[in-house]
Design a protein around this motif. Structure first.
Motif, PDB file in Angstrom:
ATOM      1  N   ALA A  20      -3.234   1.063   6.320  1.00  0.00           N
ATOM      2  CA  ALA A  20      -3.722   1.562   5.039  1.00  0.00           C
ATOM      3  C   ALA A  20      -3.679   3.093   4.965  1.00  0.00           C
ATOM      4  CB  ALA A  20      -5.151   1.071   4.799  1.00  0.00           C
ATOM      5  N   ASP A  21      -3.803   3.750   6.098  1.00  0.00           N
ATOM      6  CA  ASP A  21      -3.810   5.215   6.111  1.00  0.00           C
ATOM      7  C   ASP A  21      -2.466   5.817   5.714  1.00  0.00           C
ATOM      8  OD1 ASP A  21      -6.029   5.441   8.995  1.00  0.00           O
ATOM      9  OD2 ASP A  21      -6.453   5.265   6.853  1.00  0.00           O
ATOM     10  N   GLU A  22      -1.415   5.008   5.744  1.00  0.00           N
ATOM     11  CA  GLU A  22      -0.084   5.506   5.391  1.00  0.00           C
ATOM     12  C   GLU A  22       0.084   5.709   3.888  1.00  0.00           C
ATOM     13  OE1 GLU A  22       2.379   6.390   7.280  1.00  0.00           O
ATOM     14  OE2 GLU A  22       2.117   5.421   9.228  1.00  0.00           O
ATOM     15  N   TYR A  23      -0.741   5.049   3.090  1.00  0.00           N
ATOM     16  CA  TYR A  23      -0.532   5.008   1.650  1.00  0.00           C
ATOM     17  C   TYR A  23      -1.164   6.198   0.930  1.00  0.00           C
ATOM     18  CZ  TYR A  23       1.492   0.444   2.265  1.00  0.00           C
ATOM     19  OH  TYR A  23       2.321  -0.589   2.641  1.00  0.00           O
ATOM     20  N   ASP A  24      -0.452   6.630  -0.121  1.00  0.00           N
ATOM     21  CA  ASP A  24      -0.878   7.807  -0.874  1.00  0.00           C
ATOM     22  C   ASP A  24      -1.793   7.460  -2.047  1.00  0.00           C
ATOM     23  OD1 ASP A  24       2.517   8.665  -0.457  1.00  0.00           O
ATOM     24  OD2 ASP A  24       0.845   9.560   0.653  1.00  0.00           O
ATOM     25  N   TYR A  25      -1.549   6.321  -2.671  1.00  0.00           N
ATOM     26  CA  TYR A  25      -2.267   5.987  -3.902  1.00  0.00           C
ATOM     27  C   TYR A  25      -2.782   4.554  -3.831  1.00  0.00           C
ATOM     28  CZ  TYR A  25       0.241  10.106  -5.418  1.00  0.00           C
ATOM     29  OH  TYR A  25       0.747  11.386  -5.511  1.00  0.00           O
ATOM     30  N   TRP A  26      -3.945   4.374  -4.451  1.00  0.00           N
ATOM     31  CA  TRP A  26      -4.622   3.071  -4.437  1.00  0.00           C
ATOM     32  C   TRP A  26      -5.130   2.717  -5.823  1.00  0.00           C
ATOM     33  CZ3 TRP A  26      -5.237  -0.033  -0.111  1.00  0.00           C
ATOM     34  CH2 TRP A  26      -4.841   0.536   1.100  1.00  0.00           C
ATOM     35  N   GLY A  27      -5.145   1.419  -6.096  1.00  0.00           N
ATOM     36  CA  GLY A  27      -5.816   0.933  -7.287  1.00  0.00           C
ATOM     37  C   GLY A  27      -7.303   0.779  -7.028  1.00  0.00           C
ATOM     38  N   GLN A  28      -8.022   0.368  -8.071  1.00  0.00           N
ATOM     39  CA  GLN A  28      -9.474   0.251  -7.976  1.00  0.00           C
ATOM     40  C   GLN A  28      -9.926  -1.090  -7.413  1.00  0.00           C
ATOM     41  OE1 GLN A  28      -7.752  -0.466 -10.620  1.00  0.00           O
ATOM     42  NE2 GLN A  28      -8.684  -2.345 -11.397  1.00  0.00           N
ATOM     43  N   GLY A  29      -9.019  -2.035  -7.346  1.00  0.00           N
ATOM     44  CA  GLY A  29      -9.335  -3.347  -6.783  1.00  0.00           C
ATOM     45  C   GLY A  29      -9.621  -4.397  -7.839  1.00  0.00           C
ATOM     46  N   THR A  30      -9.336  -5.641  -7.492  1.00  0.00           N
ATOM     47  CA  THR A  30      -9.653  -6.779  -8.351  1.00  0.00           C
ATOM     48  C   THR A  30     -10.223  -7.893  -7.475  1.00  0.00           C
ATOM     49  OG1 THR A  30      -8.790  -8.277 -10.062  1.00  0.00           O
ATOM     50  CG2 THR A  30      -7.319  -7.779  -8.233  1.00  0.00           C
ATOM     51  N   GLN A  31     -11.307  -8.508  -7.946  1.00  0.00           N
ATOM     52  CA  GLN A  31     -12.012  -9.514  -7.143  1.00  0.00           C
ATOM     53  C   GLN A  31     -11.314 -10.863  -7.245  1.00  0.00           C
ATOM     54  OE1 GLN A  31     -14.985  -9.273  -5.177  1.00  0.00           O
ATOM     55  NE2 GLN A  31     -14.393 -11.351  -4.577  1.00  0.00           N
ATOM     56  N   VAL A  32     -11.091 -11.474  -6.093  1.00  0.00           N
ATOM     57  CA  VAL A  32     -10.599 -12.845  -6.019  1.00  0.00           C
ATOM     58  C   VAL A  32     -11.637 -13.665  -5.278  1.00  0.00           C
ATOM     59  CG1 VAL A  32      -8.845 -14.386  -5.063  1.00  0.00           C
ATOM     60  CG2 VAL A  32      -8.175 -12.193  -6.083  1.00  0.00           C
ATOM     61  N   THR A  33     -12.112 -14.722  -5.917  1.00  0.00           N
ATOM     62  CA  THR A  33     -13.098 -15.610  -5.307  1.00  0.00           C
ATOM     63  C   THR A  33     -12.547 -17.021  -5.311  1.00  0.00           C
ATOM     64  OG1 THR A  33     -14.918 -14.219  -6.094  1.00  0.00           O
ATOM     65  CG2 THR A  33     -15.464 -16.453  -5.381  1.00  0.00           C
ATOM     66  N   VAL A  34     -12.495 -17.617  -4.132  1.00  0.00           N
ATOM     67  CA  VAL A  34     -11.980 -18.976  -3.985  1.00  0.00           C
ATOM     68  C   VAL A  34     -13.138 -19.858  -3.533  1.00  0.00           C
ATOM     69  CG1 VAL A  34     -10.242 -20.460  -2.924  1.00  0.00           C
ATOM     70  CG2 VAL A  34      -9.763 -18.018  -3.300  1.00  0.00           C
ATOM     71  N   SER A  35     -13.553 -20.733  -4.416  1.00  0.00           N
ATOM     72  CA  SER A  35     -14.733 -21.555  -4.132  1.00  0.00           C
ATOM     73  C   SER A  35     -14.687 -22.825  -4.959  1.00  0.00           C
ATOM     74  CB  SER A  35     -16.005 -20.769  -4.462  1.00  0.00           C
ATOM     75  OG  SER A  35     -17.150 -21.586  -4.300  1.00  0.00           O
ATOM     76  N   SER A  36     -15.216 -23.893  -4.384  1.00  0.00           N
ATOM     77  CA  SER A  36     -15.315 -25.149  -5.113  1.00  0.00           C
ATOM     78  C   SER A  36     -16.677 -25.270  -5.787  1.00  0.00           C
ATOM     79  CB  SER A  36     -15.083 -26.330  -4.170  1.00  0.00           C
ATOM     80  OG  SER A  36     -15.964 -26.273  -3.080  1.00  0.00           O
TER      81      SER A  36
END
Length: 128
Positions: free
Chosen positions: A112-128
Motif C-alpha cells: 500500500a505504501d507504493e501508491y500515490d492516491y487513494w479513494g475514500q473507501g466503500t463498505q462491503v458487508t457479506v452476511s446472511s
C-alpha cells in the motif's frame, strides 16, 4: 487535483456478487498502476488485487483468486473490482489506489505504501 471516488458497496448475502467502481479525475488513468485494498475492523489493510500500468498484468492473493477480477477503462477513467462468490470474511471497507508511473512498466504493487492516491473507501458487508 487528483481524486478517486469508489462506489458499489453494500450489504449482500454469501455467494452473491458485487462490482465496485472507482472513478478517477484530474489525471490520465492509463499512466498509473492500480490496486484494490480492503480493511476489516481490527485488521491491517490488505491488497486484494493489483494491475500494472502497461500490459495490464494482474495479481491476486490466494484468498480472492478465482473470485475477484480487477479491470480498468482508461477512456472513462474507471477502475473496477468484480467480486463473485462473496464470503462473510470479505466484509471490509474497500479502497482503490493509483500509482503514477513515469515510464512504461509491467510492474504491479502489492504494498500500500507504493501508491500515490487513494479513494475514500466503500463498505462491503457479506452476511446472511
Amino acid at each position: 487535483q487528483v481524486q478517486l471516488v469508489e462506489s458499489g458497496g453494500g450489504l449482500v448475502q454469501p455467494g452473491s456478487s458485487l462490482r465496485l467502481s472507482c472513478e478517477g479525475s484530474g489525471f490520465h488513468l492509463d499512466d498509473y498502476a492500480i490496486g484494490w485494498f480492503r480493511q476489516a475492523p481490527g485488521k491491517e489493510r490488505e491488497v486484494v488485487s493489483c494491475m500494472s500500468e502497461t500490459d495490464d498484468n494482474t495479481w491476486y492473493p490466494d484468498f480472492v483468486k478465482g473470485r475477484f477480477t480487477i479491470s480498468r477503462d482508461g477512456v472513462k477513467s474507471m477502475i473496477y473490482l468484480q467480486m463473485n462468490n462473496l464470503k462473510p470474511e470479505d466484509t471490509a471497507v474497500y479502497y482503490c489506489a493509483a500509482k503514477y508511473e513515469a515510464v512504461d512498466t509491467t510492474e504491479f504493487y502489492t504494498d500500500a505504501d507504493e501508491y500515490d492516491y487513494w479513494g475514500q473507501g466503500t463498505q462491503v458487508t457479506v452476511s446472511s
